[in-house]
Design a protein around this motif. Structure first.
Motif, PDB file in Angstrom:
ATOM      1  N   ARG A 138       0.809  -1.218   0.000  1.00  0.00           N
ATOM      2  CA  ARG A 138       0.000   0.000   0.000  1.00  0.00           C
ATOM      3  C   ARG A 138       0.843   1.269   0.000  1.00  0.00           C
ATOM      4  O   ARG A 138       0.302   2.369  -0.118  1.00  0.00           O
ATOM      5  N   SER A 159       2.337   2.680   2.477  1.00  0.00           N
ATOM      6  CA  SER A 159       1.878   3.486   3.612  1.00  0.00           C
ATOM      7  C   SER A 159       2.328   2.856   4.919  1.00  0.00           C
ATOM      8  O   SER A 159       2.408   1.631   5.045  1.00  0.00           O
ATOM      9  N   GLN A 177       0.571   3.581   7.656  1.00  0.00           N
ATOM     10  CA  GLN A 177      -0.623   3.693   8.495  1.00  0.00           C
ATOM     11  C   GLN A 177      -1.290   2.318   8.661  1.00  0.00           C
ATOM     12  O   GLN A 177      -1.570   1.633   7.671  1.00  0.00           O
ATOM     13  N   LEU A 183     -11.069   6.617   9.831  1.00  0.00           N
ATOM     14  CA  LEU A 183     -10.542   6.777   8.475  1.00  0.00           C
ATOM     15  C   LEU A 183     -10.754   8.197   7.953  1.00  0.00           C
ATOM     16  O   LEU A 183      -9.886   8.755   7.270  1.00  0.00           O
ATOM     17  N   ASP A 184     -11.889   8.788   8.301  1.00  0.00           N
ATOM     18  CA  ASP A 184     -12.207  10.127   7.802  1.00  0.00           C
ATOM     19  C   ASP A 184     -11.456  11.238   8.525  1.00  0.00           C
ATOM     20  O   ASP A 184     -11.134  12.268   7.932  1.00  0.00           O
ATOM     21  N   THR A 212      -6.692   9.721   9.780  1.00  0.00           N
ATOM     22  CA  THR A 212      -5.666   9.211   8.872  1.00  0.00           C
ATOM     23  C   THR A 212      -5.467  10.167   7.702  1.00  0.00           C
ATOM     24  O   THR A 212      -6.284  11.054   7.459  1.00  0.00           O
ATOM     25  N   GLY A 220      -5.373   9.004   4.670  1.00  0.00           N
ATOM     26  CA  GLY A 220      -5.761   8.206   3.516  1.00  0.00           C
ATOM     27  C   GLY A 220      -4.702   7.170   3.205  1.00  0.00           C
ATOM     28  O   GLY A 220      -3.579   7.211   3.738  1.00  0.00           O
ATOM     29  N   GLY A 221      -5.056   6.187   2.371  1.00  0.00           N
ATOM     30  CA  GLY A 221      -4.076   5.190   1.976  1.00  0.00           C
ATOM     31  C   GLY A 221      -3.612   4.293   3.103  1.00  0.00           C
ATOM     32  O   GLY A 221      -2.442   3.890   3.149  1.00  0.00           O
ATOM     33  N   HIS A 262     -11.900   1.275   0.763  1.00  0.00           N
ATOM     34  CA  HIS A 262     -10.689   2.094   0.796  1.00  0.00           C
ATOM     35  C   HIS A 262      -9.450   1.325   0.328  1.00  0.00           C
ATOM     36  O   HIS A 262      -8.336   1.870   0.392  1.00  0.00           O
TER      37      HIS A 262
END
Length: 433
Positions: A124, A126, A128, A193-194, A197, A199-200, A233
């Motif tokens: 990914r 990332s 996160q 998530l919104d 983070t 994103g990703g 996502h």
């Protein structure tokens, strides 16, 4: 204090914990029983932390290991073909339910989780990661980073950007129905998530039943609801099956299957080797193939451990120990709940299959009581039963006997546990006058 205990404390770190006021040395075992250095015999309801899955002195496993020893080859490394490693990987891949799976072997669950996190973060691009509150995934750097239990978190430093989710803390929300709690958890995931983070996000790593966390489980079906959001996502799902794999929960072979989803990767270890060190990852082939640099595992999947693991897995499947765990575990949990109804030191009984737990509380306040849990452990030992301990507050007794446990041994162990609980409940009443 014994001479061995003095020597242990002189050369081993203080954080290597020992059970009991007078720690014991186990010197032999057969079936579901072990013997200590003083000749005392115990029925083992913790199985080396869920590792001696078939018990002790199992002829089929011994013969497989002895055959390999007689060959003179204990180790070669992954730079050479290892027949037993390939055969074991084929069996695990077929059992995984994952599309086009491949397998990489390690020495432990910690290493397996490190590998899975590496796969997901690389795929990914990332750092996160989502994890669960009260979780435990190992003692290494990244595994500690995704551990959500403060008692096992040695450092705030982390190679990962981790966000923790609700889902295993049902008791904190007594005013909610099960449906309301599940909806709250899914909404919490979306909110994280919104809002928290960039994103990703790489992955969610989750234990279907938390081990060190005290056998606390996410409600059945919740991971399936989580996965709907994850898929929206592109977030990968890793199921940590180090303690829940191989049919221990009874109803399914892998813990994640209770949620009706197939993860992108599963990690495993503990019971597979029946005491021999082995762990690993089974994942979609493209995930495992995607790492760009060279990689080996010097000891992971060595000829000796894979020989033991093959024999263990074959025994497990041929004797249908998953069905046995479901049948015997359901009976034991039902009887334990019934016995606990009149014991104010018991806060809750929970579990699946041969993986069940008891929370101990102060009867005057209802608060978690590690001290009472410790007393019950001493009382079970005195009655010839070994059990484990854990939970977020250290007040949870954990029972996970070998999957070969007989009905007679189940009744014996359950009786010893109930008598120990009753004895400590009497102590508490006497203390209060």
């Amino acid at each position: 204090m014994s001479d061995l205990l003095k020597r242990h404390r002189a050369v081993m770190p203080n954080w290597v914990a020992l059970y009991y006021d007078e720690p014991l040395e186990i010197v032999s075992g057969k079936g579901c029983r072990v013997q200590d250095a003083q000749g005392n015999s115990y029925l083992d309801f913790f199985a080396g932390i869920l590792t001696n899955m078939l018990g002790y002195d199992v002829p089929e496993v011994q013969e497989a290991v002895n055959r390999q020893l007689r060959s003179g080859v204990v180790h070669t490394s992954t730079l050479y073909l290892i027949r037993s490693q390939v055969e074991l990987a084929e069996k695990i891949a077929a059992l995984s339910g994952i599309d086009n799976p491949k397998v990489f072997f390690t020495n432990s669950g910690t290493e397996a989780n490190e590998t899975a996190l590496l796969l997901a973060t690389h795929a990914r691009g990332s750092d996160q990661v989502l994890a669960m509150r009260n979780s435990y995934h190992g003692r290494s750097y990244a595994a500690t980073a995704v551990t959500g239990n403060r008692s096992w978190k040695n450092s705030s430093l982390s190679p990962l950007n981790v966000h923790y989710l609700h889902g295993t803390d049902r008791d904190r929300f007594p005013g909610m129905s099960d449906e309301e709690y599940a909806r709250f958890c899914v909404e919490d995931l979306a909110s994280v998530l919104d809002s928290a983070t960039a994103g990703g996000v790489a992955c969610l790593i989750i234990e279907p039943v938390q081990g060190v966390g005290g056998f606390t489980a996410v409600p059945d079906g919740l991971i399936g609801e989580f996965k709907k959001t994850l898929d929206e996502h592109g977030i990968l799902l890793i199921s940590d099956e180090v303690q829940t794999g191989w049919g221990r929960t009874g109803e399914t072979f892998w813990g994640i299957q209770a949620h009706g989803v197939t993860p992108d990767a599963m990690t495993f270890a503990k019971g597979l080797g029946n005491g021999f060190a082995i762990g690993g990852v089974v994942a979609r082939g493209e995930l495992l193939d995607a790492l760009p640099a060279n990689g080996i595992s010097t000891f992971g999947g060595n000829p000796l451990s894979t020989a033991a693991a093959q024999a263990t897995l074959d025994y497990l499947l041929s004797h249908d120990l998953q069905a046995h765990a479901h049948r015997l575990g359901t009976k034991m949990i039902t009887e334990l709940r019934r016995a606990a109804e009149g014991l104010p030191v018991v806060g809750a009984v929970r579990g699946k299959g041969l993986m069940f737990a008891v929370d101990l509380v102060d009867p005057a306040t209802g608060e978690p009581s590690p001290a009472i849990a410790g007393r019950v452990m001493e009382e079970t030992r005195a009655r010839g039963l070994l059990i484990g301990k854990g939970g977020l507050h250290g007040n949870t007794l954990r029972m996970a006997p070998p999957l070969t446990l007989s009905e007679a041994e189940a009744e014996e162990g359950l009786a010893a546990l109930v008598r120990a609980l009753e004895a400590v409940a009497r102590e508490r009443r006497a203390d209060r006058g």
